[in-house]
Design an enzyme around this catalytic site. Structure first.
Site, PDB file in Angstrom:
ATOM      1  N   ARG A 164       0.832  -1.215   0.000  1.00 29.50           N
ATOM      2  CA  ARG A 164       0.000   0.000   0.000  1.00 29.50           C
ATOM      3  C   ARG A 164       0.864   1.261   0.000  1.00 29.50           C
ATOM      4  O   ARG A 164       0.553   2.243   0.678  1.00 29.50           O
ATOM      5  CB  ARG A 164      -0.931   0.028   1.225  1.00 29.50           C
ATOM      6  CG  ARG A 164      -1.979  -1.054   1.266  1.00 29.50           C
ATOM      7  CD  ARG A 164      -2.978  -0.944   0.120  1.00 29.50           C
ATOM      8  NE  ARG A 164      -4.085  -1.872   0.295  1.00 29.50           N
ATOM      9  CZ  ARG A 164      -4.081  -3.134  -0.128  1.00 29.50           C
ATOM     10  NH1 ARG A 164      -3.037  -3.613  -0.777  1.00 29.50           N
ATOM     11  NH2 ARG A 164      -5.135  -3.906   0.073  1.00 29.50           N
ATOM     12  N   SER A 238     -10.766  -0.660   3.061  1.00 23.98           N
ATOM     13  CA  SER A 238     -10.029  -0.719   4.337  1.00 23.98           C
ATOM     14  C   SER A 238      -9.624   0.690   4.743  1.00 23.98           C
ATOM     15  O   SER A 238      -8.988   1.395   3.965  1.00 23.98           O
ATOM     16  CB  SER A 238      -8.749  -1.549   4.191  1.00 23.98           C
ATOM     17  OG  SER A 238      -9.035  -2.851   3.793  1.00 23.98           O
ATOM     18  N   GLU A 335      -4.975   4.054   5.878  1.00 20.67           N
ATOM     19  CA  GLU A 335      -4.703   3.841   4.448  1.00 20.67           C
ATOM     20  C   GLU A 335      -5.317   4.971   3.621  1.00 20.67           C
ATOM     21  O   GLU A 335      -4.775   5.398   2.601  1.00 20.67           O
ATOM     22  CB  GLU A 335      -5.300   2.491   4.006  1.00 20.67           C
ATOM     23  CG  GLU A 335      -5.119   2.226   2.527  1.00 20.67           C
ATOM     24  CD  GLU A 335      -5.936   1.067   1.993  1.00 20.67           C
ATOM     25  OE1 GLU A 335      -5.706  -0.080   2.416  1.00 20.67           O
ATOM     26  OE2 GLU A 335      -6.808   1.312   1.143  1.00 20.67           O
TER      27      GLU A 335
HETATM   28  P1  FAD Z   1      -8.934   8.627  -5.384  1.00 18.84           P
HETATM   29  O1  FAD Z   1      -9.603   8.255  -4.131  1.00 18.84           O
HETATM   30  O2  FAD Z   1      -9.623   9.565  -6.305  1.00 18.84           O
HETATM   31  O3  FAD Z   1      -7.491   9.210  -5.059  1.00 18.84           O
HETATM   32  C1  FAD Z   1      -6.628   8.524  -4.182  1.00 18.84           C
HETATM   33  C2  FAD Z   1      -5.322   9.340  -4.027  1.00 18.84           C
HETATM   34  O4  FAD Z   1      -4.635   9.408  -5.263  1.00 18.84           O
HETATM   35  C3  FAD Z   1      -5.570  10.798  -3.626  1.00 18.84           C
HETATM   36  O5  FAD Z   1      -4.506  11.188  -2.794  1.00 18.84           O
HETATM   37  C4  FAD Z   1      -5.521  11.552  -4.951  1.00 18.84           C
HETATM   38  O6  FAD Z   1      -5.123  12.903  -4.785  1.00 18.84           O
HETATM   39  C5  FAD Z   1      -4.487  10.769  -5.725  1.00 18.84           C
HETATM   40  N1  FAD Z   1      -4.708  10.713  -7.191  1.00 18.84           N
HETATM   41  C6  FAD Z   1      -5.773  10.146  -7.817  1.00 18.84           C
HETATM   42  N2  FAD Z   1      -5.604  10.164  -9.145  1.00 18.84           N
HETATM   43  C7  FAD Z   1      -4.402  10.756  -9.371  1.00 18.84           C
HETATM   44  C8  FAD Z   1      -3.655  11.052 -10.552  1.00 18.84           C
HETATM   45  N3  FAD Z   1      -4.086  10.748 -11.781  1.00 18.84           N
HETATM   46  N4  FAD Z   1      -2.462  11.680 -10.430  1.00 18.84           N
HETATM   47  C9  FAD Z   1      -1.986  11.987  -9.191  1.00 18.84           C
HETATM   48  N5  FAD Z   1      -2.630  11.733  -8.040  1.00 18.84           N
HETATM   49  C10 FAD Z   1      -3.837  11.122  -8.131  1.00 18.84           C
HETATM   50  N6  FAD Z   1      -7.787  -0.726  -2.413  1.00 18.84           N
HETATM   51  C11 FAD Z   1      -6.955  -1.790  -2.524  1.00 18.84           C
HETATM   52  O7  FAD Z   1      -5.738  -1.638  -2.663  1.00 18.84           O
HETATM   53  N7  FAD Z   1      -7.449  -3.066  -2.473  1.00 18.84           N
HETATM   54  C12 FAD Z   1      -8.748  -3.327  -2.332  1.00 18.84           C
HETATM   55  O8  FAD Z   1      -9.147  -4.493  -2.288  1.00 18.84           O
HETATM   56  C13 FAD Z   1      -9.654  -2.223  -2.215  1.00 18.84           C
HETATM   57  N8  FAD Z   1     -10.973  -2.431  -2.034  1.00 18.84           N
HETATM   58  C14 FAD Z   1     -11.828  -1.378  -1.911  1.00 18.84           C
HETATM   59  C15 FAD Z   1     -13.197  -1.621  -1.735  1.00 18.84           C
HETATM   60  C16 FAD Z   1     -14.076  -0.579  -1.621  1.00 18.84           C
HETATM   61  C17 FAD Z   1     -15.558  -0.870  -1.452  1.00 18.84           C
HETATM   62  C18 FAD Z   1     -13.613   0.754  -1.703  1.00 18.84           C
HETATM   63  C19 FAD Z   1     -14.584   1.906  -1.635  1.00 18.84           C
HETATM   64  C20 FAD Z   1     -12.252   1.020  -1.864  1.00 18.84           C
HETATM   65  C21 FAD Z   1     -11.341  -0.046  -1.958  1.00 18.84           C
HETATM   66  N9  FAD Z   1      -9.960   0.156  -2.111  1.00 18.84           N
HETATM   67  C22 FAD Z   1      -9.116  -0.908  -2.259  1.00 18.84           C
HETATM   68  C23 FAD Z   1      -9.406   1.522  -2.111  1.00 18.84           C
HETATM   69  C24 FAD Z   1      -9.474   2.222  -3.503  1.00 18.84           C
HETATM   70  O9  FAD Z   1     -10.360   1.571  -4.353  1.00 18.84           O
HETATM   71  C25 FAD Z   1      -8.102   2.271  -4.177  1.00 18.84           C
HETATM   72  O10 FAD Z   1      -7.176   2.945  -3.373  1.00 18.84           O
HETATM   73  C26 FAD Z   1      -8.153   2.971  -5.538  1.00 18.84           C
HETATM   74  O11 FAD Z   1      -6.940   2.800  -6.233  1.00 18.84           O
HETATM   75  C27 FAD Z   1      -8.465   4.458  -5.424  1.00 18.84           C
HETATM   76  O12 FAD Z   1      -8.731   4.945  -6.725  1.00 18.84           O
HETATM   77  P2  FAD Z   1      -9.488   6.302  -6.974  1.00 18.84           P
HETATM   78  O13 FAD Z   1      -9.384   6.597  -8.434  1.00 18.84           O
HETATM   79  O14 FAD Z   1     -10.833   6.269  -6.411  1.00 18.84           O
HETATM   80  O15 FAD Z   1      -8.527   7.297  -6.184  1.00 18.84           O
HETATM   81  N1  EPU Z   2     -11.004 -10.636  10.043  1.00 22.23           N
HETATM   82  C1  EPU Z   2     -11.422 -10.447  11.349  1.00 22.23           C
HETATM   83  N2  EPU Z   2     -12.471  -9.581  11.565  1.00 22.23           N
HETATM   84  C2  EPU Z   2     -13.091  -8.927  10.539  1.00 22.23           C
HETATM   85  C3  EPU Z   2     -12.654  -9.122   9.216  1.00 22.23           C
HETATM   86  C4  EPU Z   2     -11.584  -9.987   8.992  1.00 22.23           C
HETATM   87  O1  EPU Z   2     -10.887 -11.015  12.284  1.00 22.23           O
HETATM   88  O2  EPU Z   2     -14.017  -8.163  10.826  1.00 22.23           O
HETATM   89  C5  EPU Z   2      -9.889 -11.555   9.805  1.00 22.23           C
HETATM   90  C6  EPU Z   2     -10.268 -12.627   8.766  1.00 22.23           C
HETATM   91  O3  EPU Z   2     -10.845 -13.723   9.390  1.00 22.23           O
HETATM   92  C7  EPU Z   2      -8.960 -12.955   8.119  1.00 22.23           C
HETATM   93  C8  EPU Z   2      -8.152 -11.670   8.242  1.00 22.23           C
HETATM   94  O4  EPU Z   2      -8.808 -10.846   9.197  1.00 22.23           O
HETATM   95  O5  EPU Z   2      -8.279 -13.943   8.825  1.00 22.23           O
HETATM   96  C9  EPU Z   2      -8.012 -10.923   6.920  1.00 22.23           C
HETATM   97  O6  EPU Z   2      -9.311 -10.561   6.450  1.00 22.23           O
HETATM   98  P1  EPU Z   2      -9.586 -10.287   4.906  1.00 22.23           P
HETATM   99  O7  EPU Z   2      -9.217 -11.480   4.081  1.00 22.23           O
HETATM  100  O8  EPU Z   2     -10.967  -9.755   4.773  1.00 22.23           O
HETATM  101  O9  EPU Z   2      -8.522  -9.175   4.491  1.00 22.23           O
HETATM  102  P2  EPU Z   2      -8.079  -7.817   5.168  1.00 22.23           P
HETATM  103  O10 EPU Z   2      -6.685  -7.945   5.656  1.00 22.23           O
HETATM  104  O11 EPU Z   2      -9.080  -7.347   6.159  1.00 22.23           O
HETATM  105  C10 EPU Z   2      -7.038  -6.989   2.935  1.00 22.23           C
HETATM  106  C11 EPU Z   2      -6.941  -5.694   2.196  1.00 22.23           C
HETATM  107  C12 EPU Z   2      -8.182  -5.476   1.357  1.00 22.23           C
HETATM  108  C13 EPU Z   2      -8.309  -6.621   0.375  1.00 22.23           C
HETATM  109  C14 EPU Z   2      -8.434  -7.923   1.169  1.00 22.23           C
HETATM  110  C15 EPU Z   2      -8.521  -9.150   0.274  1.00 22.23           C
HETATM  111  C16 EPU Z   2      -5.531  -4.197   3.459  1.00 22.23           C
HETATM  112  C17 EPU Z   2      -5.474  -2.996   4.327  1.00 22.23           C
HETATM  113  N3  EPU Z   2      -6.751  -4.594   3.106  1.00 22.23           N
HETATM  114  O12 EPU Z   2      -8.105  -6.847   3.879  1.00 22.23           O
HETATM  115  O13 EPU Z   2      -8.006  -4.268   0.621  1.00 22.23           O
HETATM  116  O14 EPU Z   2      -9.437  -6.470  -0.464  1.00 22.23           O
HETATM  117  O15 EPU Z   2      -7.270  -8.056   2.014  1.00 22.23           O
HETATM  118  O16 EPU Z   2      -7.291  -9.428  -0.259  1.00 22.23           O
HETATM  119  O17 EPU Z   2      -4.495  -4.759   3.114  1.00 22.23           O
HETATM  120  C18 EPU Z   2      -8.362  -1.927   0.746  1.00 22.23           C
HETATM  121  O18 EPU Z   2      -7.130  -1.793   0.743  1.00 22.23           O
HETATM  122  O19 EPU Z   2      -9.154  -0.935   0.752  1.00 22.23           O
HETATM  123  C19 EPU Z   2      -8.943  -3.253   0.752  1.00 22.23           C
HETATM  124  C20 EPU Z   2     -10.260  -3.481   0.827  1.00 22.23           C
END
Ligand code: FAD
Ligand code: EPU
Length: 339
Positions: A164, A238, A335
């Site tokens: 991240r 997250s 994050e």
């Molecule tokens: P924004 O929120 O618009 O911007 C994020 C940052 O980047 C800000 O600081 C912004 O200023 C900067 N920025 C954006 N675009 C540019 C650009 N073109 N040039 C320079 N700076 C820029 N993340 C994960 O890693 N794994 C996941 O599994 C994951 N699951 C998610 C699930 C949900 C339901 C949600 C809501 C979010 C999740 N995220 C996850 C977080 C998010 O989706 C990612 O961080 C994504 O890459 C953000 O993209 P965005 O375009 O919305 O960025």
């Molecule tokens: N868990 C708990 N309590 C909860 C949820 C999860 O104890 O309420 C435990 C689960 O049982 C599991 C562990 O935590 O053993 C990990 O859970 P999960 O697989 O849901 O993944 P996470 O670590 O919570 C990360 C990423 C997610 C990504 C998932 C799947 C980060 C900060 N988050 O979540 O990314 O989608 O793994 O790979 O690394 C994001 O970055 O926004 C994001 C959603």
């Protein structure tokens, strides 16, 4: 290119916070970039570049100018028996790009299906899920210096990717606009099903030899079962990163909390703890104060039930950080980008 005044950002952040931007514009074409960079209003204002707004918490109205990167386009620029190199512009929706790759059997992104946001933001926090990180497919990143308008391309190594993390969250923060990302995707498919939630989902669906599209479908099913849909419940995924602790500290914690969840990598001296488990064990899962809360199914996700303010969510986040620190002596870092 039109600069609008006093625009609500509610549709531009997945927390659904009804904050306002003093000025707002969208970049739809490469030509718009120089127009905006050398515009006096832009040069004299506080600036924020956004994509889909899925990783931002607004705690105030933004008095400066918000610039939404909207340049579309996906082009294959190299194609051979083994791999393709694809240039995707920053404004492409991330999951549309993944869908395109999967449909064409270009592999490497399938585990990253259904992550919200745009292509241009993917390198910033090196998006990751289900045992994959985008850094493993990024060839290079094209950027433009906000002050000089000079374009350059950073190699994968120069992006300094980590968990991240990247140079875009550190030295280059707010100094550059990412305009496009080059990906190297393989034509030889090797499924990555090491992540237990994905492995279990495939086993339950009795899929032994998953094709690329089946991996994508399984990832989407797991994500939909755990994570709230921002269209129904405001959130930014997250809220915190999973903290890394030394193996020594992990062993001490494990003695006291035998159920503690860590992603244990035998070759490393550090263990990544599941922050969700730490937060849940402190009793926060499903907690709600006013309209700010901790998601019922995933304690790493903070939610806006409707009318929370960004500051309410931030205060809750700080309380959670404090209680995790008090109980486990572990710091959990946010994050989400707080504005
Ligand atoms: P924004 O929120 O618009 O911007 C994020 C940052 O980047 C800000 O600081 C912004 O200023 C900067 N920025 C954006 N675009 C540019 C650009 N073109 N040039 C320079 N700076 C820029 N993340 C994960 O890693 N794994 C996941 O599994 C994951 N699951 C998610 C699930 C949900 C339901 C949600 C809501 C979010 C999740 N995220 C996850 C977080 C998010 O989706 C990612 O961080 C994504 O890459 C953000 O993209 P965005 O375009 O919305 O960025
Ligand atoms: N868990 C708990 N309590 C909860 C949820 C999860 O104890 O309420 C435990 C689960 O049982 C599991 C562990 O935590 O053993 C990990 O859970 P999960 O697989 O849901 O993944 P996470 O670590 O919570 C990360 C990423 C997610 C990504 C998932 C799947 C980060 C900060 N988050 O979540 O990314 O989608 O793994 O790979 O690394 C994001 O970055 O926004 C994001 C959603």
């Amino acid at each position: 290119m039109e600069i609008k005044q006093n625009i609500s950002l509610k549709q531009h952040n997945t927390f659904g916070l009804d904050v306002y931007s003093g000025l707002y514009t969208e970049i739809n074409h490469y030509n718009d970039i120089n127009d905006i960079l050398f515009n006096d209003v832009f040069r004299n204002s506080e600036r924020l570049i956004i994509g889909g707004g899925s990783n931002i918490l607004f705690t105030r109205n933004f008095t400066g100018i918000v610039v939404k990167m909207n340049i579309k386009g996906i082009n294959i620029i190299e194609d051979n028996d083994r791999y393709v190199v694809i240039k995707a512009n920053a404004g492409e929706e991330w999951d549309k790009f993944v869908e395109f790759a999967v449909k064409n059997n270009f592999s490497g992104l399938e585990n990253l299906s259904y992550i919200p946001g745009n292509v241009g933001s993917a390198p910033i926090q090196n998006i990751g899920a289900f045992g994959s990180e985008v850094k493993d497919t990024i060839h290079s990143v094209e950027i433009i210096d906000i002050n000089t308008g000079k374009q350059s391309v950073l190699s994968n190594k120069e992006c300094m990717f980590g968990y991240r993390d990247s140079i875009f969250k550190r030295e280059l923060k707010d100094k550059f606009i990412i305009t496009s990302v080059y990906f190297t995707l393989s034509k030889i498919f090797k499924p990555n099903i090491c992540y237990s939630a994905l492995k279990n989902e495939l086993a339950q669906s009795e899929i032994d030899n998953p094709e690329i599209n089946l991996i994508r479908d399984a990832v989407i099913r797991v994500r939909k079962s755990k994570l709230p849909d921002p269209n129904e419940l405001g959130n930014a995924g997250s809220f915190f990163k999973n903290p890394m602790v030394s193996r020594e500290k992990y062993e001490i914690l494990k003695k006291e909390y035998p159920d503690i969840k860590g992603f244990d990598n035998a070759s490393s001296n550090e263990v990544k703890l599941a922050a969700a488990w730490l937060i849940e064990t402190c009793g926060w899962k499903g907690y709600r104060i006013g309209d700010a809360g901790v998601h019922k199914k995933q304690s790493l996700v903070l939610v806006n039930y409707n009318n929370a303010r960004g500051i309410d969510i931030l205060n809750l986040a700080k309380e959670i950080q404090n209680s995790v620190y008090q109980k486990f002596n572990v710091e959990i870092e946010m994050e989400v980008n707080v504005i």
